[in-house]
Motif scaffolding. Structure first.
Motif, short mmCIF file in Angstrom:
data_model
loop_
_atom_site.label_atom_id
_atom_site.label_comp_id
_atom_site.label_asym_id
_atom_site.label_seq_id
_atom_site.Cartn_x
_atom_site.Cartn_y
_atom_site.Cartn_z
N LEU A 127 49.95 33.16 43.40
CA LEU A 127 49.87 33.98 44.60
C LEU A 127 49.44 35.39 44.22
O LEU A 127 50.11 36.08 43.46
CB LEU A 127 51.23 34.04 45.28
N LYS A 128 48.27 35.79 44.71
CA LYS A 128 47.79 37.14 44.44
C LYS A 128 48.22 38.01 45.61
O LYS A 128 47.89 37.72 46.76
CB LYS A 128 46.26 37.11 44.28
N VAL A 129 48.99 39.05 45.31
CA VAL A 129 49.64 39.87 46.33
C VAL A 129 48.93 41.21 46.49
O VAL A 129 48.70 41.91 45.50
CB VAL A 129 51.11 40.15 45.94
N ALA B 36 37.89 33.24 37.54
CA ALA B 36 38.82 33.82 38.49
C ALA B 36 38.40 35.24 38.84
O ALA B 36 37.46 35.77 38.25
CB ALA B 36 40.22 33.84 37.88
N ASP B 37 39.09 35.82 39.80
CA ASP B 37 38.96 37.24 40.15
C ASP B 37 37.59 37.61 40.72
O ASP B 37 36.76 38.21 40.03
CB ASP B 37 39.29 38.11 38.93
N PHE B 38 37.39 37.29 41.97
CA PHE B 38 36.11 37.59 42.63
C PHE B 38 36.14 38.90 43.42
O PHE B 38 35.31 39.12 44.29
CB PHE B 38 35.69 36.40 43.51
N GLY B 39 37.08 39.79 43.07
CA GLY B 39 37.17 41.10 43.73
C GLY B 39 35.92 41.95 43.58
O GLY B 39 35.62 42.78 44.42
N THR B 40 35.20 41.76 42.49
CA THR B 40 33.95 42.50 42.29
C THR B 40 32.74 41.66 42.68
O THR B 40 31.60 42.08 42.49
CB THR B 40 33.79 42.92 40.82
MG MG Z 1 39.82 41.87 40.73
#
Ligand code: MG
Ligand code: ADP
Ligand code: MG
Length: 271
Positions: free
Chosen positions: A35-37, A155-159
């Motif tokens: 869970l990414k909060v 993972a980590d598609f914030g960028t």
């Molecule tokens: Mg990120």
């Protein structure tokens, strides 16, 4: 949207720049998820580049909803806290950690066979997102996760960024200095699929050397090194591994090897 009450928290999996990632269990079924909060009020106030971090999360959600591939982390749903102050991404849980620990560099290099296996997974994931016109912009070992069977997941598609019709480049790079491509190290920088391939090359270099090719705490200096300095390779690398690294870590993005040719490279055909 649904609320988070139906899950219980077991432990913390990781800390990001924004907040936390937790291991959770669905109370009824016992199924595990990550869970990414996100705290929405905190994110609204933080700015990285041209967008604030809440906009980054909106990108992350939009991109992850489109993705469906075994080499990319799956987003199952977006949840709210009952007071709506927090946003949660319920993700596929990867219990195998990262392919290499980068907390204390230099570290022990991986054997080439292990590096090859992880690199193949990374390449499959990149090939898939690039075919969908998505660039990741922060490829590095911390954003690669392993399943319990040792399969790699991006993972980590914030960028992440969707490339609009006919546009191969966007004029903003993102990500981590040591993994930045030469063409993205300048003012008015340009980032595209080639910059993801470069970052995958730095990741492979790190797998087999236990350190990054360019190291400096000074941003101006590391960008200059990336653009100008030659890369040193360990004398113990196999000929094929070195040859592939040289072709990926080509400073001119127009001459840099692309995914189909990487897949056909001799080093990737070995067992
Ligand atoms: Mg990120
Ligand atoms: P940030 O955007 O802050 O970098 P990440 O999505 O990369 O956040 O997550 C931070 C860390 O949390 C990761 O490096 C990893 O260690 C852990 N993590 C994230 N997602 C998962 C997951 N699905 N399964 C297991 N661990 C995860
Ligand atoms: Mg990350």
């Amino acid at each position: 949207r649904k609320f988070i009450n139906q899950y219980e928290t077991l432990k913390e999996l990781g800390k990001g720049s924004f907040g936390k990632v937790k291991l959770i269990k669905h109370t009824e079924t016992g199924e595990l998820f990550a869970l990414k909060v996100f705290n929405k009020n905190v994110l609204r106030k933080k700015r990285m580049g041209t967008r604030n971090m809440l906009q980054d999360v909106e990108h992350e959600i939009r991109i992850m909803k489109q993705m469906d591939h075994p080499s990319c982390i799956k987003l199952y749903e977006v949840l709210d806290s009952p007071d709506y102050h927090k946003l949660f991404l319920r993700l596929e849980y990867c219990e195998g950690g990262h392919p290499i620990c980068t907390e204390n560099l230099p570290t022990d290099p991986l054997p080439e066979a292990a590096a090859r296996k992880y690199f193949r997974g990374l390449l499959d994931g990149l090939d898939y997102i690039h075919s969908s016109n998505i660039i990741h912009r922060d490829i590095k070992p911390e954003n690669l996760l392993l399943t319990k069977d040792g399969m790699i997941k991006l993972a980590d598609f914030g960028t992440g960024q969707v490339l609009e019709d006919g546009n191969d480049l966007i004029n903003k790079s993102a990500g981590t200095p040591a993994f930045t491509a030469p063409e993205a190290c300048v003012e008015g920088d340009f980032s595209g699929k080639g910059a993801d391939i470069w970052a995958a090359g730095v990741t492979l270099y790190l797998f087999v050397h236990g350190k990054c090719p360019f190291i400096s705490n000074n941003l101006v200096q590391i960008f200059q090194m990336i653009r100008e300095d030659p890369i040193e390779f360990s004398p113990t690398l196999s000929h094929n591994c070195r040859d592939l690294l040289e072709k990926i870590l080509e400073k001119d993005p127009k001459k840099r090897i692309q995914i189909p040719d990487i897949k056909n490279h001799e080093w990737l055909k070995e067992d």
